[in-house]
Structures are given as C-alpha cells and as structure tokens.
Motif scaffolding. Structure first.
Motif, PDB file in Angstrom:
ATOM      1  N   MET A  50     -54.777 -20.205  72.342  1.00 34.57           N
ATOM      2  CA  MET A  50     -53.374 -19.828  72.201  1.00 34.57           C
ATOM      3  C   MET A  50     -52.522 -21.021  72.605  1.00 34.57           C
ATOM      4  SD  MET A  50     -51.558 -16.471  73.845  1.00 34.57           S
ATOM      5  CE  MET A  50     -51.906 -16.966  75.514  1.00 34.57           C
ATOM      6  N   GLY A  51     -51.462 -21.261  71.866  1.00 32.44           N
ATOM      7  CA  GLY A  51     -50.641 -22.433  72.137  1.00 32.44           C
ATOM      8  C   GLY A  51     -50.065 -22.464  73.542  1.00 32.44           C
ATOM      9  N   VAL A  52     -49.676 -21.301  74.048  1.00 32.17           N
ATOM     10  CA  VAL A  52     -49.040 -21.282  75.370  1.00 32.17           C
ATOM     11  C   VAL A  52     -50.041 -20.907  76.465  1.00 32.17           C
ATOM     12  CG1 VAL A  52     -46.739 -20.797  74.477  1.00 32.17           C
ATOM     13  CG2 VAL A  52     -48.230 -18.912  75.081  1.00 32.17           C
ATOM     14  N   MET A  53     -51.310 -21.246  76.213  1.00 28.36           N
ATOM     15  CA  MET A  53     -52.352 -20.917  77.195  1.00 28.36           C
ATOM     16  C   MET A  53     -52.047 -21.481  78.595  1.00 28.36           C
ATOM     17  SD  MET A  53     -54.986 -19.079  77.376  1.00 28.36           S
ATOM     18  CE  MET A  53     -56.033 -18.823  78.799  1.00 28.36           C
ATOM     19  N   PRO A  54     -51.544 -22.735  78.718  1.00 28.22           N
ATOM     20  CA  PRO A  54     -51.221 -23.214  80.070  1.00 28.22           C
ATOM     21  C   PRO A  54     -50.172 -22.339  80.751  1.00 28.22           C
ATOM     22  CG  PRO A  54     -51.307 -25.053  78.540  1.00 28.22           C
ATOM     23  CD  PRO A  54     -51.377 -23.802  77.709  1.00 28.22           C
ATOM     24  N   GLN A  55     -49.167 -21.896  79.981  1.00 28.40           N
ATOM     25  CA  GLN A  55     -48.135 -21.038  80.555  1.00 28.40           C
ATOM     26  C   GLN A  55     -48.713 -19.666  80.891  1.00 28.40           C
ATOM     27  OE1 GLN A  55     -47.796 -23.030  77.872  1.00 28.40           O
ATOM     28  NE2 GLN A  55     -45.661 -23.524  77.440  1.00 28.40           N
ATOM     29  N   ALA A  56     -49.658 -19.188  80.043  1.00 31.14           N
ATOM     30  CA  ALA A  56     -50.272 -17.887  80.287  1.00 31.14           C
ATOM     31  C   ALA A  56     -51.072 -17.916  81.586  1.00 31.14           C
ATOM     32  CB  ALA A  56     -51.177 -17.509  79.114  1.00 31.14           C
ATOM     33  N   ARG A  57     -51.781 -19.016  81.796  1.00 33.08           N
ATOM     34  CA  ARG A  57     -52.563 -19.139  83.036  1.00 33.08           C
ATOM     35  C   ARG A  57     -51.632 -19.069  84.240  1.00 33.08           C
ATOM     36  NH1 ARG A  57     -56.973 -23.813  83.587  1.00 33.08           N
ATOM     37  NH2 ARG A  57     -58.163 -22.351  82.336  1.00 33.08           N
ATOM     38  N   LYS A  58     -50.518 -19.786  84.145  1.00 33.86           N
ATOM     39  CA  LYS A  58     -49.549 -19.770  85.250  1.00 33.86           C
ATOM     40  C   LYS A  58     -48.997 -18.357  85.462  1.00 33.86           C
ATOM     41  CE  LYS A  58     -45.664 -21.355  87.573  1.00 33.86           C
ATOM     42  NZ  LYS A  58     -44.766 -20.253  87.393  1.00 33.86           N
ATOM     43  N   ALA A  59     -48.705 -17.657  84.359  1.00 33.27           N
ATOM     44  CA  ALA A  59     -48.156 -16.306  84.472  1.00 33.27           C
ATOM     45  C   ALA A  59     -49.171 -15.377  85.144  1.00 33.27           C
ATOM     46  CB  ALA A  59     -47.773 -15.775  83.093  1.00 33.27           C
ATOM     47  N   SER A  60     -50.460 -15.525  84.775  1.00 33.05           N
ATOM     48  CA  SER A  60     -51.465 -14.664  85.401  1.00 33.05           C
ATOM     49  C   SER A  60     -51.533 -14.948  86.902  1.00 33.05           C
ATOM     50  CB  SER A  60     -52.828 -14.862  84.732  1.00 33.05           C
ATOM     51  OG  SER A  60     -53.434 -16.071  85.148  1.00 33.05           O
ATOM     52  N   GLU A  61     -51.317 -16.211  87.262  1.00 29.17           N
ATOM     53  CA  GLU A  61     -51.307 -16.549  88.694  1.00 29.17           C
ATOM     54  C   GLU A  61     -50.123 -15.890  89.396  1.00 29.17           C
ATOM     55  OE1 GLU A  61     -51.433 -20.805  88.502  1.00 29.17           O
ATOM     56  OE2 GLU A  61     -53.555 -20.814  87.961  1.00 29.17           O
ATOM     57  N   ASP A  62     -48.974 -15.856  88.704  1.00 29.76           N
ATOM     58  CA  ASP A  62     -47.815 -15.150  89.273  1.00 29.76           C
ATOM     59  C   ASP A  62     -48.174 -13.696  89.553  1.00 29.76           C
ATOM     60  OD1 ASP A  62     -46.312 -17.423  89.058  1.00 29.76           O
ATOM     61  OD2 ASP A  62     -45.261 -16.826  87.219  1.00 29.76           O
ATOM     62  N   GLY A  63     -48.882 -13.080  88.591  1.00 28.02           N
ATOM     63  CA  GLY A  63     -49.266 -11.680  88.727  1.00 28.02           C
ATOM     64  C   GLY A  63     -50.225 -11.467  89.891  1.00 28.02           C
ATOM     65  N   ILE A  64     -51.260 -12.305  89.943  1.00 28.69           N
ATOM     66  CA  ILE A  64     -52.255 -12.169  91.020  1.00 28.69           C
ATOM     67  C   ILE A  64     -51.581 -12.355  92.378  1.00 28.69           C
ATOM     68  CG2 ILE A  64     -54.370 -13.117  92.015  1.00 28.69           C
ATOM     69  CD1 ILE A  64     -55.100 -14.089  89.165  1.00 28.69           C
ATOM     70  N   GLU A  65     -50.725 -13.380  92.441  1.00 27.05           N
ATOM     71  CA  GLU A  65     -50.049 -13.688  93.703  1.00 27.05           C
ATOM     72  C   GLU A  65     -49.217 -12.501  94.181  1.00 27.05           C
ATOM     73  OE1 GLU A  65     -47.101 -16.919  93.626  1.00 27.05           O
ATOM     74  OE2 GLU A  65     -48.406 -17.881  95.099  1.00 27.05           O
ATOM     75  N   ALA A  66     -48.465 -11.908  93.239  1.00 25.29           N
ATOM     76  CA  ALA A  66     -47.641 -10.751  93.600  1.00 25.29           C
ATOM     77  C   ALA A  66     -48.534  -9.617  94.090  1.00 25.29           C
ATOM     78  CB  ALA A  66     -46.809 -10.312  92.406  1.00 25.29           C
ATOM     79  N   ALA A  67     -49.669  -9.401  93.419  1.00 29.72           N
ATOM     80  CA  ALA A  67     -50.571  -8.324  93.824  1.00 29.72           C
ATOM     81  C   ALA A  67     -51.141  -8.582  95.215  1.00 29.72           C
ATOM     82  CB  ALA A  67     -51.690  -8.168  92.797  1.00 29.72           C
ATOM     83  N   LEU A  68     -51.572  -9.807  95.456  1.00 32.63           N
ATOM     84  CA  LEU A  68     -52.156 -10.112  96.765  1.00 32.63           C
ATOM     85  C   LEU A  68     -51.124  -9.958  97.879  1.00 32.63           C
ATOM     86  CD1 LEU A  68     -54.569 -13.135  96.246  1.00 32.63           C
ATOM     87  CD2 LEU A  68     -54.943 -10.709  95.878  1.00 32.63           C
ATOM     88  N   ASN A  69     -49.851 -10.105  97.525  1.00 35.18           N
ATOM     89  CA  ASN A  69     -48.796  -9.943  98.529  1.00 35.18           C
ATOM     90  C   ASN A  69     -48.273  -8.516  98.585  1.00 35.18           C
ATOM     91  OD1 ASN A  69     -48.706 -12.563  99.637  1.00 35.18           O
ATOM     92  ND2 ASN A  69     -47.641 -13.299  97.828  1.00 35.18           N
ATOM     93  N   GLY A  70     -48.954  -7.594  97.878  1.00 30.55           N
ATOM     94  CA  GLY A  70     -48.617  -6.196  98.072  1.00 30.55           C
ATOM     95  C   GLY A  70     -48.100  -5.422  96.872  1.00 30.55           C
ATOM     96  N   THR A  71     -47.708  -6.095  95.778  1.00 28.98           N
ATOM     97  CA  THR A  71     -47.254  -5.355  94.599  1.00 28.98           C
ATOM     98  C   THR A  71     -48.442  -4.629  93.968  1.00 28.98           C
ATOM     99  OG1 THR A  71     -45.741  -7.190  94.211  1.00 28.98           O
ATOM    100  CG2 THR A  71     -45.934  -5.580  92.436  1.00 28.98           C
ATOM    101  N   ASP A  72     -48.178  -3.471  93.374  1.00 30.06           N
ATOM    102  CA  ASP A  72     -49.236  -2.734  92.686  1.00 30.06           C
ATOM    103  C   ASP A  72     -49.870  -3.632  91.616  1.00 30.06           C
ATOM    104  OD1 ASP A  72     -50.610  -0.232  91.738  1.00 30.06           O
ATOM    105  OD2 ASP A  72     -49.465  -0.742  89.936  1.00 30.06           O
ATOM    106  N   ALA A  73     -51.216  -3.655  91.571  1.00 28.80           N
ATOM    107  CA  ALA A  73     -51.919  -4.606  90.698  1.00 28.80           C
ATOM    108  C   ALA A  73     -51.556  -4.422  89.224  1.00 28.80           C
ATOM    109  CB  ALA A  73     -53.424  -4.480  90.891  1.00 28.80           C
ATOM    110  N   GLN A  74     -51.546  -3.177  88.767  1.00 34.33           N
ATOM    111  CA  GLN A  74     -51.224  -2.929  87.357  1.00 34.33           C
ATOM    112  C   GLN A  74     -49.806  -3.397  87.046  1.00 34.33           C
ATOM    113  OE1 GLN A  74     -53.239  -1.096  84.710  1.00 34.33           O
ATOM    114  NE2 GLN A  74     -51.716  -2.384  83.683  1.00 34.33           N
ATOM    115  N   GLN A  75     -48.901  -3.037  87.922  1.00 35.26           N
ATOM    116  CA  GLN A  75     -47.487  -3.387  87.734  1.00 35.26           C
ATOM    117  C   GLN A  75     -47.313  -4.914  87.706  1.00 35.26           C
ATOM    118  OE1 GLN A  75     -45.178  -1.285  90.721  1.00 35.26           O
ATOM    119  NE2 GLN A  75     -43.418  -2.573  90.216  1.00 35.26           N
TER     120      GLN A  75
END
Lengths: 301, 452
Positions: free
Chosen positions: B406-431
């Motif tokens: 995917m063309g924006v794969m580098p950005q997608a990787r970063k976005a997934s990190e944003d998601g994981i980080e939020a989850a590890l800090n307490g946000t609901d994982a699915q959300q």
C-alpha cells in the motif's frame, strides 16, 4: 533649511551606498526567508501528489481541513502549553539564579560559568543527554529514584507527563542564555539608584522588587519575546525525545509541520504549508500583543 | 560472477531488445555496458550504519576491485530508511536520483507508483537469469503480479528472545519457550516481580507497528483489503479486525497487570531493557541476534531464541521484512543501468549473501548462501540463528505472509502505533485501533487518486 537645496544635495552614488552595505543581508534574507515564505503561501493553496509535486490550485481546501481537523486543535493546545511551560520557568529560574549570583559568595565565577554552560550545548546534544536521563529502561533519573525507594516514573512514555519532561529539558537548555542576559542587565544597573534606595531604607526583597526588577524590565521583556518565538519554533528536543508522542501529546505546531511534510513517507507540502502559515500568524500576533501590552510596563532608562 | 558475465554476453548474442533500451522503465540493451567507454560510475544510496555499514562497504570494495577500470560503485549513507525515502523524493524532483537505492519493504508500493525505476524482472527476463536460488518468501514481498520489482537485499524476521537464566530462576524449563501469546502470559506471571519473580517484567516489546503486522500475517489475516493490496489497489487498512484487536488487548492487559514493560516506541529502549535483564522475553528482529549474544556474554546470562509467538497455536509464520534494492531508470544512461544490474546481481549471489549474513545477522536472500561453508560454520557457532531459518522455511507463502502492499504503508504503520500506544495507556483496544484505522482513510484515498 533654505540652504539644503543648494549645498547638501547628495551625489547619487553616495545615496546608494547605504543600500550597498545592506545588500549582503538583504540577499540572505531574500534567499532564506522571503522566498521560502512566498513559496509556502503558494504551496498552501495547492494540492500535492505522491512525490510532493504541487498539483494545482485547490483554493482553501488545506485551510478548511485545518479548521475541521480535531487533531490540529490539539496541536495548538500542546503548542500553547509547551510555550508557557518553557518561557515562564526559564525566565523565573534564570532571574532567581542571576540574583543569587549577585551576592558575594566564594566561587561565584565558577557557579556563573556552570549555570551558563547549557547555552553552549546544541539542542541535539542536550536532547541526547536528556534521553539518557529519561530512558525508561536504563534512565539515570529512575536509577536515582530507585535508590530513594520510590517507583519508576515513565518520564517520556506517560502521556500526562511527557510534555512536562520535554519542557523541563527545554528550560535547562534555555536557562544559560537567560542567565547571561539577566546577569549582564544586573551588572549594568546604576549604582547610585541602588545606593539611594538603600539610604532610604529599602533592602532585601523590597529592594529587589521595587527597584531592581523595574530596572531590569527591558531585559525581561526581551527574553519574553525571543523566548516565546524560540519555544514556538522548538523542534530538536521533540524529535529526539518523544517523536511527538505518546498519543501526540508532545506534537507541537512545528513538529506537526515536519510530520506532514517529511516524516513517514509523507509529502503533504500543501497541508504542511497551511500549518506553517498558521504558525507565522501566531508568532506575529503574539509578538504584536507583547509589544502592545507588555512593553508599556517596560521601564527604559 | 563468471556465470553473470556469460549470461550477459549470451543476452547480447541473442539480440536483446535494443528498442526498450532507451525507455525509462525498460531494461537497456545487454551490451550497453560493454560498449561504454571508460569507467561507469554507479551511485548507491543505502540506509545501513554501524557494523552493517562496515560489512556493506567491504562488499562494495570487493566489487569495485573485481571491476577495476570498468565499474566503480560509490556508496553513500542516506540516513535512516525514512530519511532515505524522503531524500529520494527530493532527488526525483531535482532529477538527481542515484543509480541504485535501498528502500524499506513498506516503501515498495510507493516505489512502483513513482515510476522511476527499472523492474528487476526486465533484466531477469532479458538475461533469462536463474532466480530459483532466491528464497521464495523473500522474493514474494517484492513481487507484484508475479513480477519482481526490486532485488531483496537485507531481510530480517521477528523472533522471541528470552533469557534462559531468568527462566531457570523462575522455575520454568528454559528449553521450552512459549509458543503462543497465552503461554507468554503464563510464563510472564512466573517471571515478573509483581508475583515475586526474578525479573522486573516478564515481557517487553517496543510499540513498533511492524510487530503487529507479524501477528496479523501469521494469524492468516490481511493487513489491508484487496488481498493485502496484491490483487488490486488497497483502499483501507484492517488492523482493527478481531485478531489484531485481540493481540493489542492482550498486550494492554500485560502492561496493566505489570507483567510487561511499556518502554514506548523507542526500539533501543526495549532492547536495553532486555539486555539489562529487566525483561525476560522480548519481541525483536533477527537483526539483534549478534548484539544480544554479546550482551548475554557481558551480563552473564544465557540467551534463548524462539519462534515468534502466535495468537492461536495453529497460526503460520510471520512476514519477512527488511529492504530491497531498486535500479533507477528515468534520467540514467543505459551503461549506468547495466552496471547497476551487475552490482545488484553481485549483492544477491550466494557468496556475498553468506558474508552479509554472517557479518550482520540479516537473513540471506539466497538459498545457496546457507550451504556456504562459512555460513554453516557460523550457524554452528550461533545455533540461535537456526530458529530463523526454520521459521522461514515453515512459513507458507500466501497473500497474508506476503504482507500488505500500500502506498501509505509507512503512515499506516505509524497510525497502528498510535492505536497501540493509546491502548497501552488505557483506551479500549477496539476503540483505539478503530480510530487509528479510520484516521487513515482520507490519506489512502488521496494517495490512490494521485498515484493514477
């Protein structure tokens, strides 16, 4: 006045001379400041293709995107908080240290040099040092805390704390410069005014507050203005310490511009330029406000 | 090397395709280099530093020596992978691209869309080069519509590193590392200080999107739609699907229960935590095997390497990542393209790859490299590395394990990190993961509209 027309007519060459002296500075300004500025304005109303080439006029799409982007509002909040958290402490602590170093204690030169030393560090070097201090696995600060027996602190990975940690590092970097300026200001205070105040019975806190501080307002004002601009443009420490995280809680406006334009294979120059215009606007407004409001309280001798 | 020279002259004999020579994205005539006068310079941008750069420089020097008077390769460090691709974009604009550039795996779709390079397949077809020696799983990542676009060069896989000494102290069997995430948790419960274990934390991993990509692939899921972008243009990411969220929720609970350390996104910090024995298990790339072996010797602990843990026991294996080499066509002379092809071929040879493998720990792209005496001896010395060899051989090549294109794969990787980080800090994982995934949609559509 009547003779001016006949005798003091400047020769053409002579009147051009001042501009010739200004030319080198103007060229540097034109190349590195004005032309990028004009380019940014143009780019901010253009779309961008995957290679970063402008794709033509899109109107104010990039600007409307700014207004509707909730992340961007967050970025502005972080930027404001970061500015306050760095400018205020670096001036207050700098002033306190400068006043303390006025007293005649031993080794005062040593302390003055020591406290002013951060000025000699580049942002990158200082940030790497703080990275070692804050490191979540082997950080020096947590090492010290473990000696005291308290638990670990997630300096850079705790979203509520990260901005404070980055700000503290920035204050340390800024402190040396502020101390130098304020010390110089204190050194230049007129002896006779201080002496007169002492004769009138003012001493200690009263002397500092009512006499020294007002006399120091030109330096303080200068530091507020330049410190604010400096903070608004801070980049290195954020890039090195937190890369804008955790959860974008340290993503300031400048860092956001960088992310949009250069990071993670992004090349959204259009959107980044629109953000840069906002930054320019903020710097202009804040500086104008400072000159309009604060400067009235500055006491110029 | 002789075989390569023969192949080229054969190509020349059979006529080659002289018409395609001048086009930007076709291979030049096979005799382009032999016709060229003087020395042909090949500029080469790479993203290797430290020990890896030293080994690479050695390889480049050897190539230059063997081609004295004909080809000289000038290698330049272009910064990290991210920096390199940014510089490359600037170079496209100023028409000053290097002849060969090393680009990370997730930049593949972008490189194809940028239309600056000559696909390897053009050279391979022209010369009828035998590519059966390439590891199919590795070549799979860089193949689109059965066409090899770039030559894989340095590849790595994720594995589970574990501290055998701490395992023994915790009463666990150091010969039985955990195979699933559930088992990782069971072991971490015995290892972590919170339960009176010998390590500060049982488990650790940097918040690195690459790791999540591996779990998704081995669970038999796609990371993005259109069969991981392999059957058409991907239009959305799927890292908010149940399996991915299960991994993130597992991770979140590990951190919450103080079984796992959250050292943030900095991979170096996670590595330090493992090296200093604060965490007993770590997810990392095979590229760390050398560094960790050294740390184990210095820190007096025994290092274990195990297969990357799976979400479900029946899962397959991870994607092979790393970087590959691209030959620039647009604006480059035929002789340069041909010399670049010579260089790229040399870097993929078994002997070169064996040197590269043993010097850096990167997995060889050539099957025969593993049979080279030097390589066999090296793996006898470091048996930890056989884990990666077996893991690769046991992973079937599917669109899941090919990885998302995917063309924006580098950005997608970063976005997934944003998601994981939020989850590890307490946000609901699915959300957290849904928010991160949906945030990419406008970026993807802008890219896809612009890449046409």
């Amino acid at each position: 006045m009547g003779t001016e027309g006949t005798t003091a007519r400047p020769r053409p060459l002579q009147s051009l001379l001042p501009y010739a002296y200004l030319l080198p500075a103007l060229v540097v300004f034109a190349v590195f400041i004005f032309s990028p500025l004009v380019k940014s304005v143009i780019l901010s109303v253009q779309g961008t293709d995957i290679l970063g080439n402008p794709t033509g006029f899109v109107g104010f799409v990039n600007y409307t995107k700014l207004v509707t982007d909730s992340d961007f509002l967050k970025v502005l909040g972080v930027t404001a908080a970061f500015t306050v958290l760095t400018v205020v402490p670096s001036i207050v602590i700098g002033l306190a240290l400068a006043l303390l170093l006025q007293t005649r204690i031993r080794l005062v030169r040593f302390f003055r040099t020591g406290f002013a030393l951060p000025f000699a560090f580049s942002v990158a070097t200082a940030s790497v040092v703080f990275q070692v201090l804050y490191n979540p696995a082997s950080g020096v600060l947590n090492g010290i805390l473990s000696l005291v027996g308290t638990g670990k602190v997630d300096w850079l990975t705790n979203p509520d704390l990260a901005l404070w940690s980055v700000s503290a590092a920035t204050v340390w970097m800024q402190l040396g410069y502020n101390l130098l300026v304020l010390s110089a200001g204190l050194g230049a205070l007129p002896e006779e005014v201080i002496e007169a105040a002492r004769l009138d019975g003012a001493s200690g806190f009263r002397l500092q507050r009512s006499i020294v501080l007002p006399l120091l307002t030109p330096q303080l004002f200068f530091l507020v203005v330049t410190g604010t601009i400096h903070s608004l443009q801070s980049f290195g420490q954020i890039k090195i310490l937190t890369v804008g995280g955790p959860e974008n809680r340290t993503t300031t406006l400048v860092y956001s511009i960088y992310e949009q334009a250069f990071a993670n294979n992004n090349s959204n120059y259009g959107y980044a330029s629109a953000q840069a215009m906002v930054l320019l606007l903020i710097v202009l407004i804040v500086t104008a406000l400072q000159f309009g409001v604060l400067e009235r309280r500055v006491f110029y001798r | 090397m002789c075989a390569a020279v023969v192949a080229i002259s054969l190509g020349a004999c059979s006529g080659g395709s002289s018409t395609s020579g001048s086009s930007a994205q076709g291979a030049p005539a096979a005799d382009a280099l032999s016709k060229a006068k003087g020395v042909t310079t090949v500029s080469f941008w790479h993203a290797m530093n430290g020990k890896n750069a030293t080994v690479l420089t050695g390889l480049v020097d050897a190539f230059n020596k063997a081609h004295t008077g004909k080809i000289v390769v000038k290698a330049t460090y272009a910064g990290t992978y991210d920096d390199a691709i940014t510089k490359y974009k600037a170079a496209i604009k100023s028409k000053s691209t290097p002849d060969v550039i090393q680009i990370y795996d997730i930049g593949t779709r972008f490189m194809i869309d940028a239309k600056q390079t000559v696909p390897m397949q053009e050279f391979i077809d022209r010369d009828k080069t035998d590519v059966t020696d390439l590891q199919p799983n590795i070549a799979g990542y860089y193949s689109v519509d059965n066409k090899l676009y770039s030559m894989p060069f340095n590849t790595s896989m994720p594995v589970l590193y574990y501290n055998k000494t701490l395992f023994t102290k915790a009463g666990l069997d150091p010969t039985k590392p955990p195979a699933t995430l559930e088992e990782v948790r069971t072991d971490a419960e015995k290892l972590a200080k919170v339960n009176g274990g010998p390590a500060a934390y049982g488990f650790g991993a940097a918040i690195y999107g690459w790791l999540l990509e591996q779990f998704i692939a081995s669970a038999g899921d796609d990371y993005c739609d259109s069969d991981n972008g392999r059957k058409g243009t991907a239009t959305k990411v799927e890292f908010d699907q149940p399996d991915a969220v299960a991994v993130v929720a597992w991770w979140q609970k590990m951190v919450k229960d103080k079984l796992a350390a959250n050292t943030g996104r900095d991979t170096a910090a996670a590595q330090t935590a493992f090296k200093s024995q604060q965490v007993a298990m770590l997810l990392e790339s095979t590229g760390q095997v050398g560094g960790f072996t050294q740390a184990a010797t210095d820190g007096k602990f025994e290092l274990g390497v195990a297969n990357y843990p799976k979400l479900k026991a029946s899962d397959s294996g991870p994607i092979i990542g790393g970087a590959s080499l691209w030959i620039d066509g647009a604006g480059h002379a035929d002789a340069s393209k041909e010399a670049a092809w010579e260089f790229v071929k040399y870097l993929s040879e078994p002997a070169t790859q064996a040197t590269w493998h043993t010097g850096t720990g990167y997995f060889p792209i050539s099957k025969a490299a593993l049979q080279q005496p030097a390589d066999v001896a090296w793996r006898q010395q470091y048996p930890q590395f056989d884990v990666a060899v077996q893991q690769l051989q046991n992973t079937p090549l599917t669109t899941h394990t090919q990885g998302c294109l995917m063309g924006v794969m580098p950005q997608a990787r970063k976005a997934s990190e944003d998601g994981i980080e939020a989850a590890l800090n307490g946000t609901d994982a699915q959300q957290a993961m849904t928010k991160a995934a949906s945030g990419l949609s406008s970026l993807i559509s802008t890219y896809n509209a612009s890449a046409k």
